[in-house]
Design a protein around this motif. Sequence first.
Motif, PDB file in Angstrom:
ATOM      1  N   UNK A 209       0.834  -1.202   0.000  1.00  0.00           N
ATOM      2  CA  UNK A 209       0.000   0.000   0.000  1.00  0.00           C
ATOM      3  C   UNK A 209       0.873   1.259   0.000  1.00  0.00           C
ATOM      4  N   UNK A 210       1.930   1.260   0.818  1.00  0.00           N
ATOM      5  CA  UNK A 210       2.831   2.412   0.888  1.00  0.00           C
ATOM      6  C   UNK A 210       3.563   2.610  -0.442  1.00  0.00           C
ATOM      7  N   UNK A 211       3.991   1.518  -1.059  1.00  0.00           N
ATOM      8  CA  UNK A 211       4.673   1.616  -2.354  1.00  0.00           C
ATOM      9  C   UNK A 211       3.728   2.180  -3.410  1.00  0.00           C
ATOM     10  N   UNK A 212       2.488   1.746  -3.369  1.00  0.00           N
ATOM     11  CA  UNK A 212       1.492   2.267  -4.299  1.00  0.00           C
ATOM     12  C   UNK A 212       1.262   3.752  -4.109  1.00  0.00           C
TER      13      UNK A 212
ATOM     14  N   UNK B  91       0.587  10.043 -15.830  1.00  0.00           N
ATOM     15  CA  UNK B  91      -0.692   9.437 -15.462  1.00  0.00           C
ATOM     16  C   UNK B  91      -0.612   7.915 -15.346  1.00  0.00           C
ATOM     17  N   UNK B  92       0.250   7.274 -16.146  1.00  0.00           N
ATOM     18  CA  UNK B  92       0.360   5.815 -16.077  1.00  0.00           C
ATOM     19  C   UNK B  92       0.956   5.375 -14.740  1.00  0.00           C
ATOM     20  N   UNK B  93       1.952   6.086 -14.242  1.00  0.00           N
ATOM     21  CA  UNK B  93       2.553   5.756 -12.944  1.00  0.00           C
ATOM     22  C   UNK B  93       1.564   6.032 -11.820  1.00  0.00           C
ATOM     23  N   UNK B  94       0.850   7.116 -11.947  1.00  0.00           N
ATOM     24  CA  UNK B  94      -0.173   7.462 -10.948  1.00  0.00           C
ATOM     25  C   UNK B  94      -1.249   6.378 -10.887  1.00  0.00           C
ATOM     26  N   UNK B  95      -1.698   5.917 -12.050  1.00  0.00           N
ATOM     27  CA  UNK B  95      -2.721   4.868 -12.105  1.00  0.00           C
ATOM     28  C   UNK B  95      -2.195   3.557 -11.541  1.00  0.00           C
ATOM     29  N   UNK B  96      -0.949   3.238 -11.845  1.00  0.00           N
ATOM     30  CA  UNK B  96      -0.352   2.001 -11.326  1.00  0.00           C
ATOM     31  C   UNK B  96      -0.279   2.051  -9.799  1.00  0.00           C
TER      32      UNK B  96
ATOM     33  N   UNK C 134      -2.258   3.791  -7.785  1.00  0.00           N
ATOM     34  CA  UNK C 134      -3.624   3.643  -7.263  1.00  0.00           C
ATOM     35  C   UNK C 134      -4.065   2.184  -7.305  1.00  0.00           C
ATOM     36  N   UNK C 135      -3.700   1.487  -8.376  1.00  0.00           N
ATOM     37  CA  UNK C 135      -4.062   0.074  -8.504  1.00  0.00           C
ATOM     38  C   UNK C 135      -3.384  -0.764  -7.425  1.00  0.00           C
ATOM     39  N   UNK C 136      -2.124  -0.485  -7.149  1.00  0.00           N
ATOM     40  CA  UNK C 136      -1.412  -1.220  -6.101  1.00  0.00           C
ATOM     41  C   UNK C 136      -2.040  -0.976  -4.734  1.00  0.00           C
TER      42      UNK C 136
ATOM     43  N   UNK D  17      -5.227  -3.011  -4.560  1.00  0.00           N
ATOM     44  CA  UNK D  17      -4.944  -4.435  -4.369  1.00  0.00           C
ATOM     45  C   UNK D  17      -4.556  -4.716  -2.917  1.00  0.00           C
ATOM     46  N   UNK D  18      -3.725  -3.857  -2.346  1.00  0.00           N
ATOM     47  CA  UNK D  18      -3.299  -4.043  -0.963  1.00  0.00           C
ATOM     48  C   UNK D  18      -4.493  -3.930  -0.006  1.00  0.00           C
ATOM     49  N   UNK D  19      -5.351  -2.965  -0.255  1.00  0.00           N
ATOM     50  CA  UNK D  19      -6.526  -2.795   0.610  1.00  0.00           C
ATOM     51  C   UNK D  19      -7.473  -3.977   0.488  1.00  0.00           C
TER      52      UNK D  19
END
Length: 63
Positions: free
Chosen positions: A14-17, A30-35, A37-39, A42-44
Amino acid sequence: MASTGKKMQSKAQEAAGKAKETAGKAMGQDDLRAKGKAEQGEAKAKQTAQRAKDAAAQKLKGK
């Protein structure tokens, strides 16, 4: 109960995301930002599933 290792892994994910999301936002990627958010999502989800598993285990034990 959830093992401490699993809890730490999902919190670290979650912290890495969050870091990726912040970096993406700062750099306008935006692609890094979206990645990121996705991480975080997934963690949550993993944390929620583990809490449900722990609650079910407690119910079965009668606590």
